[in-house]
Design an enzyme around this catalytic site. Structure first.
Site, PDB file in Angstrom:
ATOM      1  N   CYS A  71      -8.239  -6.174   1.546  1.00  0.00           N
ATOM      2  CA  CYS A  71      -7.035  -5.592   0.939  1.00  0.00           C
ATOM      3  C   CYS A  71      -6.730  -6.119  -0.452  1.00  0.00           C
ATOM      4  O   CYS A  71      -6.366  -5.349  -1.352  1.00  0.00           O
ATOM      5  CB  CYS A  71      -5.835  -5.779   1.855  1.00  0.00           C
ATOM      6  N   HIS A 110      -1.232  -9.205   4.147  1.00  0.00           N
ATOM      7  CA  HIS A 110      -1.764  -7.939   3.662  1.00  0.00           C
ATOM      8  C   HIS A 110      -1.080  -7.561   2.354  1.00  0.00           C
ATOM      9  O   HIS A 110       0.105  -7.840   2.161  1.00  0.00           O
ATOM     10  CB  HIS A 110      -1.556  -6.838   4.708  1.00  0.00           C
ATOM     11  N   ASP A 125      -1.819   2.339  -0.452  1.00  0.00           N
ATOM     12  CA  ASP A 125      -2.632   1.268   0.127  1.00  0.00           C
ATOM     13  C   ASP A 125      -4.080   1.747   0.178  1.00  0.00           C
ATOM     14  O   ASP A 125      -4.373   2.766   0.802  1.00  0.00           O
ATOM     15  CB  ASP A 125      -2.118   0.936   1.536  1.00  0.00           C
TER      16      ASP A 125
END
Length: 275
Positions: A71, A110, A125
């Site tokens: 991420c 995250h 995202d």
């Protein structure tokens, strides 16, 4: 040293040659192409390699070496690109709640992005692995929002939000977040923990994912799951190192790192799975 990723090289990597005027259509197209082209993968921590989050490190690995990342790598790269194109974007943090109740209190582990367009905030995202949202999601809507793949919804709970995806037969909570902006140092510290702690999922397991118009392909150790649009999930259990490496290259679209321990680490995983 520059803080900018090579914009033209990035757009060539994701095969985008269209207009560059900031707006929802450009944001959605870049997000879709990014996720379809640059895989989610954890080969660096899996092999004991450092995960570099500088613009130069991200450009080298995800663009020129045709690798992927997790991420922090994906969303820091995407944030850099969006800023160069004139988008208003900030980095946020989330507590992952997959297979946990929403009252759980895991650490912030995250990264996601908040993009503001015409006074509307969107959740963006590009790095949540098997269920990475493949379209921008409005933060001011509580109902389902369609994407090329699953529907998603953003629930409002007092001063924070929950992101859910309709996975399989019902809604699953992915993570909890608020709108507090985080800094590079926050991501560096969390990334170091995830890539070094001996019990980190990214250190002990092999994970690789990609989502395009043909569906999602998710590799978790020796298990490959393929989700074609509108069809039943296809599952395969890989039984050899050659099969795993072929899936990483052909299904996930990775250019494998030239590392002497890669085959041995994969072999150890297969042996542990068979035991």
């Amino acid at each position: 040293m520059t803080n900018r990723v090579d914009l033209n090289a990035y757009l060539e990597r994701i095969d985008y040659r269209g207009p560059r005027t900031p707006g929802l259509s450009l944001l959605a197209e870049l997000q879709r192409r990014h996720i379809a082209t640059i895989p989610f993968e954890n080969l660096s921590p899996f092999l004991g390699l450092e995960v570099e989050l500088s613009p130069q490190g991200l450009e080298r690995k995800l663009i020129h070496q045709k690798r992927g990342g997790y991420c922090y790598e994906h969303n820091l790269l995407f944030k850099n690109i969006l800023e160069q194109l004139g988008f208003q974007v900030s980095g946020l943090g989330a507590r992952v709640l997959w297979e946990q109740p929403y009252t759980a209190r895991p650490a912030v582990s995250h990264m996601l992005l908040r993009v503001t367009l015409d006074e509307v905030d969107y959740l963006v995202d590009t790095g949540f692995g098997a269920l990475t949202p493949t379209a921008p999601l409005r933060l001011d809507r509580v109902g389902p929002q369609e994407t090329v793949h699953e529907p998603y919804r953003v629930l409002h709970l007092n001063d924070h939000f929950l992101l859910e995806a309709y996975a399989g037969t019902g809604w699953k909570t992915l993570y909890r977040f608020d709108l507090r902006e985080l800094w590079q140092a926050d991501y560096e510290m969390a990334s170091w923990y995830l890539s070094h702690h001996p019990q980190s999922h990214f250190v002990t397991n092999l994970v690789a994912c990609r989502a395009d118009a043909d569906g999602r392909r998710n590799l978790n150790n020796q298990r490959l799951s393929i989700y074609p649009p509108g069809q039943e999930r296809q599952r395969r259990t890989l039984s050899s190192v050659a099969e795993v490496l072929a899936v990483l290259e052909q299904e996930i679209g990775l250019r494998l790192p030239d590392h002497p321990a890669l085959e041995r680490r994969v072999a150890d995983l297969l042996a542990a799975g068979a035991g």
